[in-house]
Design an enzyme around this catalytic site. Structure first.
Site, PDB file in Angstrom:
ATOM      1  N   GLY A  66       0.780  -1.230   0.000  1.00 47.51           N
ATOM      2  CA  GLY A  66       0.000   0.000   0.000  1.00 47.51           C
ATOM      3  C   GLY A  66       0.810   1.276   0.000  1.00 47.51           C
ATOM      4  N   GLU A 286     -10.370  -2.252  30.321  1.00 49.78           N
ATOM      5  CA  GLU A 286      -9.907  -1.014  29.672  1.00 49.78           C
ATOM      6  C   GLU A 286      -9.561   0.047  30.711  1.00 49.78           C
ATOM      7  OE1 GLU A 286      -9.059  -1.163  26.677  1.00 49.78           O
ATOM      8  OE2 GLU A 286     -10.107  -3.044  26.235  1.00 49.78           O
TER       9      GLU A 286
HETATM   10  P1  ADP Z   1       1.487  -1.176  -3.422  1.00 48.55           P
HETATM   11  O1  ADP Z   1       1.656  -1.559  -4.867  1.00 48.55           O
HETATM   12  O2  ADP Z   1       2.723  -0.585  -2.819  1.00 48.55           O
HETATM   13  O3  ADP Z   1       0.911  -2.260  -2.572  1.00 48.55           O
HETATM   14  P2  ADP Z   1      -0.564   0.497  -4.509  1.00 48.55           P
HETATM   15  O4  ADP Z   1       0.166   1.311  -5.507  1.00 48.55           O
HETATM   16  O5  ADP Z   1      -1.324  -0.679  -5.017  1.00 48.55           O
HETATM   17  O6  ADP Z   1       0.417   0.024  -3.364  1.00 48.55           O
HETATM   18  O7  ADP Z   1      -1.541   1.472  -3.696  1.00 48.55           O
HETATM   19  C1  ADP Z   1      -2.940   1.279  -3.681  1.00 48.55           C
HETATM   20  C2  ADP Z   1      -3.662   2.606  -3.788  1.00 48.55           C
HETATM   21  O8  ADP Z   1      -3.384   3.427  -2.651  1.00 48.55           O
HETATM   22  C3  ADP Z   1      -3.228   3.426  -4.976  1.00 48.55           C
HETATM   23  O9  ADP Z   1      -3.936   3.084  -6.118  1.00 48.55           O
HETATM   24  C4  ADP Z   1      -3.549   4.847  -4.505  1.00 48.55           C
HETATM   25  O10 ADP Z   1      -4.923   5.134  -4.632  1.00 48.55           O
HETATM   26  C5  ADP Z   1      -3.223   4.787  -3.026  1.00 48.55           C
HETATM   27  N1  ADP Z   1      -1.823   5.190  -2.776  1.00 48.55           N
HETATM   28  C6  ADP Z   1      -0.843   4.402  -2.288  1.00 48.55           C
HETATM   29  N2  ADP Z   1       0.316   5.080  -2.188  1.00 48.55           N
HETATM   30  C7  ADP Z   1       0.062   6.329  -2.624  1.00 48.55           C
HETATM   31  C8  ADP Z   1       0.867   7.510  -2.785  1.00 48.55           C
HETATM   32  N3  ADP Z   1       2.166   7.515  -2.455  1.00 48.55           N
HETATM   33  N4  ADP Z   1       0.271   8.623  -3.280  1.00 48.55           N
HETATM   34  C9  ADP Z   1      -1.030   8.627  -3.622  1.00 48.55           C
HETATM   35  N5  ADP Z   1      -1.835   7.551  -3.487  1.00 48.55           N
HETATM   36  C10 ADP Z   1      -1.315   6.407  -3.005  1.00 48.55           C
HETATM   37 ZN    ZN Z   2      -6.101  -5.220  26.963  1.00 51.19          ZN
END
Ligand code: ADP
Ligand code: ZN
Length: 515
Positions: A66, A286
């Site tokens: 992500g 908690e």
């Molecule tokens: P990874 O390939 O590293 O697992 P992705 O490129 O698939 O991550 O990210 C998933 C989505 O999260 C992207 O399509 C975008 O919408 C959002 N995202 C992730 N990183 C960024 C970033 N650096 N800037 C803007 N959006 C991002």
């Molecule tokens: Zn706990």
């Protein structure tokens, strides 16, 4: 705009369908700088050829899920007006020997026909693992696939206008053959965004939604240490959904805060039927965490505590690092472990009995104490030595075959030291809770009545022993909070794992603040 090819499983997004460019990628400026020139390579290979420069063929992007690796690769293709092939390493791994290898060959053949293009192989580790170390010895199919990939990489010429980008979050398990010159010999690290990066990412995605005037994205950025770009994008989308459900015209801070918690810890489960007994036990549990959080000097400040079930947990105590956590300090770790013990202890004070609700706390405390001893050099007994490498407990193959790099005696010492740290924290927590039993009781009672208390309310109870401000609670306007950890539901050990904390203890992660 994706086409599927029979044999290779690769999907091609044509250049006129790919609208992603560098302005869609935010918060990862270093990685962006490094891939800039790739655009030029794809657009204008002749220019480099004339000078006799060798264009890189393979780029390895390393980073947590992500963080935008796929997005960045797509943006390179988009900027260069090149085609974009995407395939996942796991698509190559098939039951039948030879299928993966033929898919690799097929994919390269397709790519050559659509130059200029960028081929993106996600999860390269699925094929690219160190050979001969798979589970149960060799894995013929995977090795054949990997060999086919190596042969293809060697066989093509980057002057043809093809660039291969592979992504992984586990570069350490890759077969060294993949990383040799002429293969994936460039490595680009894509890190989790820092606070400014998070704000930039939020801004990119905020263009797609409607925000209320008083929404301050910098506050949200501050309250989301450790969040990936994907989680931030998801946060805005969830907030938009929440606002729509509530028939609002614009997204307000309230929705953003709710979405923040939901993205990380699962949705509130207000409907979960909890018996009075479970509710009371959770409130005490908690309250134990929350009172310790306020009493102990070196914990991240308390933000709020709640007995509204969320995801797998019946309740949670959330604390907020004041800023990005770049380092862990010994006193902070010790106090955090101590706070982690508070739930179980308060339960025992309340009923004389204990539940499995502390399983997640126990897991987290153990992880922290072990890291202190084996990685952070924070135990005088074991010294400034790293034990077990930093990938000791990772999955599969190579790691299982890897022998421990310390002796049985040392292993025993480590176990003893971990136990000593935890026992000391437990004793300290027990003392604190016993000395402040009336306060824990008052917090538990307030929780039972109001479900959520914010930090100032808990502080008031700890200071004065009474509770005078029943408003506030979950609807506070203080804005977004940072780290939170949760307690797994009690009473059901069979299918409830302790929460999987990626909080780990990496330098970029928010400090784990257990509930
Ligand atoms: P990874 O390939 O590293 O697992 P992705 O490129 O698939 O991550 O990210 C998933 C989505 O999260 C992207 O399509 C975008 O919408 C959002 N995202 C992730 N990183 C960024 C970033 N650096 N800037 C803007 N959006 C991002
Ligand atoms: Zn706990």
């Amino acid at each position: 705009g994706a086409m599927s090819f029979g044999k290779s499983k690769a999907r091609l997004i044509n250049k006129d369908k790919n609208k992603i460019t560098f302005k869609d990628v935010a918060g990862v400026d270093e990685a962006k700088d490094e891939v800039f020139e790739l655009v030029d390579f794809l657009k204008n290979p002749k220019k480099f050829q004339k000078l006799g420069a060798r264009i890189p063929k393979g780029i390895l992007m390393v980073g947590a899920p992500g963080t935008g690796k796929t997005l960045l690769a797509k943006a390179i293709a988009g900027e260069a007006e090149a085609g974009f092939f995407t395939i996942s390493g796991s698509d190559f791994v098939e039951m039948f020997v030879g299928v993966g290898a033929s898919r690799v060959r097929d994919m390269f053949e397709q790519a050559r026909k659509s130059t200029p293009c960028l081929v993106f192989i996600d999860e390269i580790d699925a094929v690219g693992r160190h050979r001969g170390h798979g589970l149960g010895g060799g894995n013929d199919e995977r090795e054949q696939t990997l060999n086919a990939l190596l042969v293809e990489m060697d066989g093509f010429d980057s002057q043809e206008g093809v660039i291969i980008v592979a992504a992984t979050n586990r570069a350490d398990v890759l077969d060294p053959a993949l990383l040799r010159p002429g293969r994936f010999d460039r490595r680009i690290t894509v890190s989790l965004p820092d606070v400014r990066g998070r704000e930039a990412i939020l801004k990119v995605h905020a263009k797609k939604v409607k925000l209320a005037k008083d929404v301050d994205l910098s506050v949200i950025a501050r309250g989301t240490p450790g969040y990936s770009g994907a989680e931030l994008a998801n946060l805005l989308n969830e907030a938009a959904l929440l606002a729509a459900i509530k028939n609002k015209k614009r997204i307000r801070m309230t929705e953003l805060e709710e979405a923040r918690d939901k993205v990380r810890w699962g949705r509130e489960r207000r409907s979960l039927a909890m018996s009075e007994e479970d509710k009371t036990r959770t409130a005490w549990h908690e309250a134990g965490h929350a009172v310790l959080n306020v009493l102990l000097k070196h914990c991240h400040p308390l933000h709020k505590v709640t007995i509204i079930p969320r995801g797998q947990s019946l309740g949670s105590t959330m604390s907020l690092p004041k800023e990005d956590v770049l380092n862990h300090h010994k006193l902070q770790l010790l106090d955090t472990i101590c706070m982690t013990m508070g739930g179980r202890i308060a339960e025992e004070v309340y009923s004389g009995d204990i539940s499995s609700g502390a399983a997640g706390d126990i897991q987290q405390a153990t992880k922290m104490a072990r890291a202190m001893v084996t990685q952070f050099g924070m135990s005088a007994e074991l010294g400034m030595v790293q034990y077990g490498g930093d990938n000791e407990y990772v999955f599969l193959g190579r790691d299982m075959a890897q022998a421990k790099d310390y002796s049985e005696d040392t292993a025993q010492l480590i176990d003893e030291e971990v136990k000593r740290i935890i026992n000391a924290a437990y004793d300290r927590a027990k003392q604190n809770i016993t000395d402040n039993q009336d306060k824990v009781k008052a917090v538990a009672e307030a929780l039972k009545e109001h479900e959520t208390l914010d930090a100032s309310q808990v502080e008031e109870i700890v200071k004065t022993g009474t509770f005078s401000k029943p408003n506030g609670g979950s609807d506070n306007k203080k804005g977004m909070t940072g780290a939170q950890a949760s307690t797994p539901a009690s009473g059901d050990v069979s299918d409830k794992e302790p929460p999987e904390t990626d909080s780990g203890l990496g330098p970029n992660s928010p400090a784990p603040a257990p509930a």
